[in-house]
Enzyme design. Structure first.
Site, PDB file in Angstrom:
ATOM      1  N   GLN A 238       0.836  -1.242   0.088  1.00 55.41           N
ATOM      2  CA  GLN A 238      -0.060  -0.074  -0.120  1.00 55.41           C
ATOM      3  C   GLN A 238       0.855   1.192  -0.019  1.00 55.41           C
ATOM      4  OE1 GLN A 238      -3.215  -1.881   2.853  1.00 55.41           O
ATOM      5  NE2 GLN A 238      -3.826   0.299   2.579  1.00 55.41           N
ATOM      6  N   ARG A 385      -9.963  -0.075   7.234  1.00 52.59           N
ATOM      7  CA  ARG A 385     -10.598   1.200   7.050  1.00 52.59           C
ATOM      8  C   ARG A 385     -10.607   2.053   7.964  1.00 52.59           C
ATOM      9  NH1 ARG A 385     -14.347  -0.770   2.350  1.00 52.59           N
ATOM     10  NH2 ARG A 385     -14.721   1.122   0.913  1.00 52.59           N
ATOM     11  N   CYS A 386      -9.351   2.118   8.405  1.00 57.91           N
ATOM     12  CA  CYS A 386      -8.819   3.192   9.149  1.00 57.91           C
ATOM     13  C   CYS A 386      -7.693   2.990   9.863  1.00 57.91           C
ATOM     14  CB  CYS A 386      -9.711   3.637  10.565  1.00 57.91           C
ATOM     15  SG  CYS A 386      -8.831   5.290  11.136  1.00 57.91           S
ATOM     16  N   GLU A 761     -12.893   5.527   4.342  1.00 63.13           N
ATOM     17  CA  GLU A 761     -13.052   4.930   5.520  1.00 63.13           C
ATOM     18  C   GLU A 761     -14.227   5.218   6.208  1.00 63.13           C
ATOM     19  OE1 GLU A 761      -9.790   6.879   7.832  1.00 63.13           O
ATOM     20  OE2 GLU A 761      -8.265   5.369   7.225  1.00 63.13           O
TER      21      GLU A 761
HETATM   22  N1  PCD Z   1     -14.703  13.366  -2.224  1.00 57.90           N
HETATM   23  C1  PCD Z   1     -14.342  12.026  -2.797  1.00 57.90           C
HETATM   24  C2  PCD Z   1     -13.594  11.355  -2.127  1.00 57.90           C
HETATM   25  C3  PCD Z   1     -13.091  10.085  -2.531  1.00 57.90           C
HETATM   26  N2  PCD Z   1     -13.571   9.923  -3.774  1.00 57.90           N
HETATM   27  C4  PCD Z   1     -13.082   8.360  -4.256  1.00 57.90           C
HETATM   28  O1  PCD Z   1     -13.341   7.389  -3.752  1.00 57.90           O
HETATM   29  C5  PCD Z   1     -11.988   6.640  -3.290  1.00 57.90           C
HETATM   30  C6  PCD Z   1     -11.500   6.607  -2.053  1.00 57.90           C
HETATM   31  O2  PCD Z   1     -10.920   7.826  -1.662  1.00 57.90           O
HETATM   32  P1  PCD Z   1     -10.202   8.642  -0.411  1.00 57.90           P
HETATM   33  O3  PCD Z   1     -11.268   8.293   0.676  1.00 57.90           O
HETATM   34  O4  PCD Z   1      -9.385   9.409  -0.652  1.00 57.90           O
HETATM   35  O5  PCD Z   1      -9.351   6.876   0.228  1.00 57.90           O
HETATM   36  P2  PCD Z   1      -7.844   6.354  -0.694  1.00 57.90           P
HETATM   37  O6  PCD Z   1      -6.877   6.922   0.084  1.00 57.90           O
HETATM   38  O7  PCD Z   1      -8.094   6.336  -2.128  1.00 57.90           O
HETATM   39  O8  PCD Z   1      -8.155   4.838  -0.248  1.00 57.90           O
HETATM   40  C7  PCD Z   1      -7.750   4.382   1.389  1.00 57.90           C
HETATM   41  C8  PCD Z   1      -9.252   3.739   1.687  1.00 57.90           C
HETATM   42  O9  PCD Z   1      -9.907   2.907   0.592  1.00 57.90           O
HETATM   43  C9  PCD Z   1     -10.763   2.097   1.381  1.00 57.90           C
HETATM   44  N3  PCD Z   1     -11.609   1.610   0.379  1.00 57.90           N
HETATM   45  C10 PCD Z   1     -11.197   0.353  -0.414  1.00 57.90           C
HETATM   46  N4  PCD Z   1     -11.787   0.234  -1.572  1.00 57.90           N
HETATM   47  C11 PCD Z   1     -11.523  -1.300  -2.105  1.00 57.90           C
HETATM   48  N5  PCD Z   1     -12.133  -1.499  -3.429  1.00 57.90           N
HETATM   49  N6  PCD Z   1     -10.234  -1.729  -1.766  1.00 57.90           N
HETATM   50  C12 PCD Z   1      -9.654  -1.418  -0.426  1.00 57.90           C
HETATM   51  O10 PCD Z   1      -8.604  -2.046  -0.047  1.00 57.90           O
HETATM   52  C13 PCD Z   1     -10.133  -0.251   0.070  1.00 57.90           C
HETATM   53  N7  PCD Z   1      -9.378   0.109   1.377  1.00 57.90           N
HETATM   54  C14 PCD Z   1     -10.170   1.111   1.951  1.00 57.90           C
HETATM   55  C15 PCD Z   1      -9.041   1.610   3.254  1.00 57.90           C
HETATM   56  S1  PCD Z   1      -8.721   0.869   4.433  1.00 57.90           S
HETATM   57 MO1  PCD Z   1      -6.929   1.735   5.310  1.00 57.90          MO
HETATM   58  O11 PCD Z   1      -5.683   1.331   4.464  1.00 57.90           O
HETATM   59  O12 PCD Z   1      -7.088   0.626   6.847  1.00 57.90           O
HETATM   60  O13 PCD Z   1      -6.209   3.111   6.563  1.00 57.90           O
HETATM   61  S2  PCD Z   1      -7.711   3.517   4.210  1.00 57.90           S
HETATM   62  C16 PCD Z   1      -8.636   2.923   2.868  1.00 57.90           C
HETATM   63  C17 PCD Z   1     -11.155   7.295  -4.598  1.00 57.90           C
HETATM   64  O14 PCD Z   1     -11.271   6.457  -5.524  1.00 57.90           O
HETATM   65  C18 PCD Z   1     -11.402   8.492  -4.458  1.00 57.90           C
HETATM   66  O15 PCD Z   1     -11.185   9.104  -5.456  1.00 57.90           O
HETATM   67  C19 PCD Z   1     -14.521  10.687  -4.501  1.00 57.90           C
HETATM   68  O16 PCD Z   1     -14.835  10.223  -5.587  1.00 57.90           O
HETATM   69  N8  PCD Z   1     -14.776  11.785  -4.001  1.00 57.90           N
HETATM   70 CU   LIG Z   2      -8.384   6.653   9.570  1.00 57.95          CU
END
Ligand code: PCD
Ligand SMILES: [Cu+]
Length: 807
Positions: A238, A385-386, A761
């Site tokens: 990433q 997702r955070c 997120e």
């Molecule tokens: N106002 C606005 C904002 C935003 N967007 C879009 O929506 C999307 C997202 O963005 P953002 O919020 O800026 O974010 P990024 O940096 O691109 O990415 C990151 C995130 O992303 C989510 N989502 C998703 N989806 C998919 N399909 N796969 C994946 O793996 C994933 N992962 C998850 C996670 S866990 Mo961490 O790493 O735990 O901190 S943090 C995270 C991109 O395409 C963009 O451009 C739009 O349209 N408008």
């Molecule tokens: Cu976060």
């Protein structure tokens, strides 16, 4: 080269497919036809396969490792142990959190599944046979899986390598299993408010350990070309540039001789931010054997050993007046980090941005302390997702507000409304140190409540409770409310870095003569659709159709340096860089247009895809024409070509927010729940692609459903991971997933060049408390205050049973 087609302004806007367009994802053609190119699709001549001998014990001394028999297994070429890596200084590696982690067991193991030896063979099957043949003698040590027990005076010493070191990467350590204490806010003022308050609600809120479980596990292919001295490393990264820097620092190979490539990634979700032993071992194995070496985890490896999420014990106290005005918030977190601190938080934030835990509320004083603790569990904690602990914070405050509502005997929607930060208070300075850029919570809240007919629901709920008491139904109704505030877009270099690398991001644009372009970014899509959306940003900035713009990410030899994709930072940071680089292109294009039209620069104005002479709309140059001109008849003395690069250091984070409401039916006798309605209003500022946003919200909500309602990485007392397969680890299918209603308001970020905030997120940050609050709310009339997630059928049944609802 002319392009004078007289089409209407609307047609020209439409043709660009710029910001706001429901452009279809350009990535999908290859993904839906099985033409993606994932790490496991990479096959190189003579490529070998490496795999790990893993520890069956959660805490044990490694007495001996005998590799003789393994080396006789047909196809096995080498077996690496810590003893082989030690002379190279590679038996330990730095983590992104300033700790260090064993690459291969060095004298002991600290969690089940820990990497002990690396078997290199001609293919995956031979490697598996080799693993079976490696003889490891362990001597078991006492195991600690409970972070509170880990801090008892006589708890076993987990990290012997740190013995006697009473200062760690984040300040003083209080105990041999203690990692850091992180304090924010005003302790004395907060305690004074608590002592004098009308009402104080106190509770322990636990956000259990879970795992993002991406479809594709982690893996890499390392190929060392000894003749040219070049290392190529493909992987599920990433943050490809950060990986390149880390590999260079630990291997001593100069950075220009390392090329890191993230090909297509089958979901990242934070699981693929950190560096894993598999990467180091593959590189070493490729150097040793002179052949490319692939390592790809299986599902169990992924669930049991790679970056988990949460495991936060959050003790809270919230103070308020009798009328419901919140006057102070106090929080102490015991954070279980497992055997190594392998979070990926910015250096100054060992608990990420957990100090956003005052949420959407105007709370005058607050105090927060987080204690990081080592236990015999897998390291990580960055994911799902955070990456920066905002989900934990949102869950904490949204539970505390519900509990306060119980304490005050108030409606929880009304309690929130009284305490929201008001629209005219932005930019808002929170008691724990943030400057919220923009928001309009009351508008969003009212829209959400109206959309679900909140008052009607409350009436129905009250009637249901009466009917239940009369014995006419066995189902209760829960209304799960959440108003969350996210903090994404790490981040300003002045306070955000990882291993000393400032968290800016970048975009480099090259316009081709015929009016098409390539843009390269420092981020990397794992399914988010960057190739679609970043082309849209650019289309609006430079007036070339999105369909004529290629977006490329993930190859460190071509992409400008950036910190990668996690923490919803791509849109706030790299998206901003894209707009800024686009503006540089446009500025040069304006000079060229002025020259071609023989007017002064200032006599031109920008109109969708062209520069027009002010007051003479028939005189213009389209961007396509200017692109061509830039390659031959540009202004004498001006460099030919049309290229730009921007390294963008954001002045602030962005603060997306949302109002979610979950309506849930619960069968008291079976603990089975049914989600009748889920309404999600998101405000992510300017919306680049509404269709992608909707997809992001659906995905994030489904992951939130998983976490709140069943997913868990559970350990027994011996440190055995009880949920290492998909038989035990809940991943929702279409069957469990409800229908979601999505909605939005638009409050642009004042500092982002196009006003956009992150959104990826948000649905998880807001979704988990919405589901969990619905469960709690269903039982509120019967006296439930707090119950730990996940709310699987068994645990819901137990709640009902504990409240005496089974007669
Ligand atoms: N106002 C606005 C904002 C935003 N967007 C879009 O929506 C999307 C997202 O963005 P953002 O919020 O800026 O974010 P990024 O940096 O691109 O990415 C990151 C995130 O992303 C989510 N989502 C998703 N989806 C998919 N399909 N796969 C994946 O793996 C994933 N992962 C998850 C996670 S866990 Mo961490 O790493 O735990 O901190 S943090 C995270 C991109 O395409 C963009 O451009 C739009 O349209 N408008
Ligand atoms: Cu976060």
């Amino acid at each position: 080269m002319t392009d004078q087609t007289p089409i209407s302004r609307e047609d020209r806007v439409e043709k660009l497919k710029g910001v706001g367009s429901q452009r279809k994802r350009v990535e999908d053609a290859r993904f839906t036809q099985g033409k993606g190119n994932y790490v496991d699709d990479i096959k190189m001549p003579g490529m070998l396969f490496g795999d790990f001998v893993r520890s069956p014990y959660a805490h044990a001394r490694v007495v001996s490792i005998n590799t003789e028999a393994a080396l006789k297994v047909p196809g096995v070429l080498a077996v690496l142990t810590a003893a082989d890596l030690a002379p190279l200084g590679l038996h330990w590696m730095p983590t992104l959190a300033g700790d260090k982690q064993m690459v291969l067991a060095d004298g002991k193991v600290l969690y089940q599944g820990q990497e002990v030896a690396f078997v290199v063979a001609t293919d995956r099957y031979a490697a598996a046979d080799g693993i079976e043949a490696v003889e490891v003698e362990y001597s078991e040590l006492p195991v600690v899986v409970d972070p509170f027990k880990a801090l008892l005076p006589d708890a076993p010493v987990l990290r012997e390598d740190l013995e006697g070191k009473m200062v760690g990467a984040h300040g003083p350590r209080k105990h041999h299993n203690h990692i850091f204490t992180w304090e924010q806010g005003d302790k004395d003022a907060t305690e004074a408010v608590l002592a004098g308050a009308d009402v104080v609600a106190e509770e322990m809120v636990y956000y259990h350990r879970t795992h993002p479980c991406p479809l594709e596990p982690c893996g890499c292919v390392a190929s060392m070309d000894k003749v040219n001295g070049k290392l190529t490393l493909y992987g599920t990264f990433q943050a490809p540039h950060a990986i390149r820097t880390v590999v260079s620092l630990i291997s001593g190979i100069e950075e220009h001789n390392i090329r890191v490539i993230s090909p297509d990634i089958g979901g990242g979700f934070g699981n693929k931010v950190g560096a894993y032993p598999g990467y180091v071992c593959s590189v070493v194995a490729s150097i040793v054997t002179g052949k490319p070496v692939k390592w790809v985890e299986d599902r169990m490896d992924n669930l049991m050993t790679t970056a988990f999420a949460r495991d936060y014990w959050m003790k809270g106290k919230i103070a308020a007046t009798k009328e419901g005005k919140i006057t102070g918030l106090w929080c102490h977190v015991t954070a279980d980090h497992g055997g190594f601190d392998a979070c990926a938080d910015p250096t100054k934030f060992p608990a990420g941005f957990f100090n956003i835990c005052t949420g959407s509320y105007d709370i005058p004083v607050a105090y927060l302390a987080v204690d990081g603790v080592y236990t015999n569990k897998a390291p990580g904690g960055v994911a799902y997702r955070c990456s920066f602990r905002v989900t934990e914070a949102a869950y904490f405050i949204e539970r505390m507000v519900e509990i306060l509502a119980i304490e005050l005997g108030m409606d929880a929607a009304e309690l929130r409304r009284i305490n929201f930060i008001k629209a005219d208070q932005f930019p808002y300075h929170s008691a724990l140190g943030w400057e919220y850029d923009s928001g309009d919570y009351h508008t969003a809240w009212d829209k959400a409540l109206a959309a679900v007919d909140y008052e009607g629901l409350r009436k129905e709920q009250a009637e249901r409770v009466e009917a239940f008491k009369r014995g006419e139904t066995r189902k209760l109704l829960g209304i799960g409310l959440t108003h969350f505030t996210e903090i994404v877009g790490a981040g300003p270099v002045k306070n955000c870095d990882i291993l000393g690398l400032g968290m800016f991001d970048s975009c480099e644009i090259r316009i081709h003569p015929t009016g098409s372009a390539i843009a390269r970014l420092g981020t990397i899509s794992q399914g988010q659709g960057h190739a679609t959306t970043f082309a849209q940003i650019l289309a609006s900035e430079i007036g070339l159709p999105a369909d004529s713009i290629t977006v490329e990410e993930g190859d460190t030899d071509t992409a400008p340096y950036g910190l990668g994709t996690y923490g919803s930072r791509s849109t706030p940071v790299a998206g901003a860089a894209t707009a800024m680089a686009g503006r540089k292109i446009r500025a040069k294009a304006q000079m060229i247009a002025a020259y071609l039209l023989e007017v002064h620069d200032n006599d031109l104005e920008w109109d969708v895809d062209r520069f027009v002479v002010k007051g003479a709309p028939e005189r213009f140059k389209t961007m396509k024409e200017i692109a061509f001109a830039s390659y031959n008849q540009a202004i004498p003395g001006l460099e030919p070509g049309l290229e730009a690069v921007s390294y963008y250091d954001p002045p602030n984070m962005t603060y997306p927010f949302g109002a979610y409401i979950c309506v849930m039916e619960i069968d008291v006798d079976t603990g089975v729940h049914e989600i009748r309605q889920f309404y999600a209003l998101d405000d992510c500022g300017t919306r680049i692609n509404p269709m992608i946003i909707e997809g992001q919200v659906h995905g994030g909500l489904t992951e939130a459903l998983a976490i709140a309602m069943g997913q868990e990485i559970a350990y027994d007392e011996m440190g055995n991971c009880k949920t290492g397969t998909l038989m035990d680890f809940f991943v929702p299918t279409a069957w469990e997933t409800p229908h979601y209603t999505t909605d939005h308001t638009t409050t642009p970020s004042p500092h982002h060049p196009i006003g956009a905030k992150g959104v990826g997120e948000s649905p998880n940050v807001g979704g988990v408390p919405a589901f969990s609050n619905a469960v709690h709310d269903a039982f509120r009339a019967f006296g439930l205050r707090q119950s730990h997630m996940p709310h699987d059928h068994w645990r819901i049944w137990k709640i009902a049973n504990g409240l005496g609802l089974h007669g």
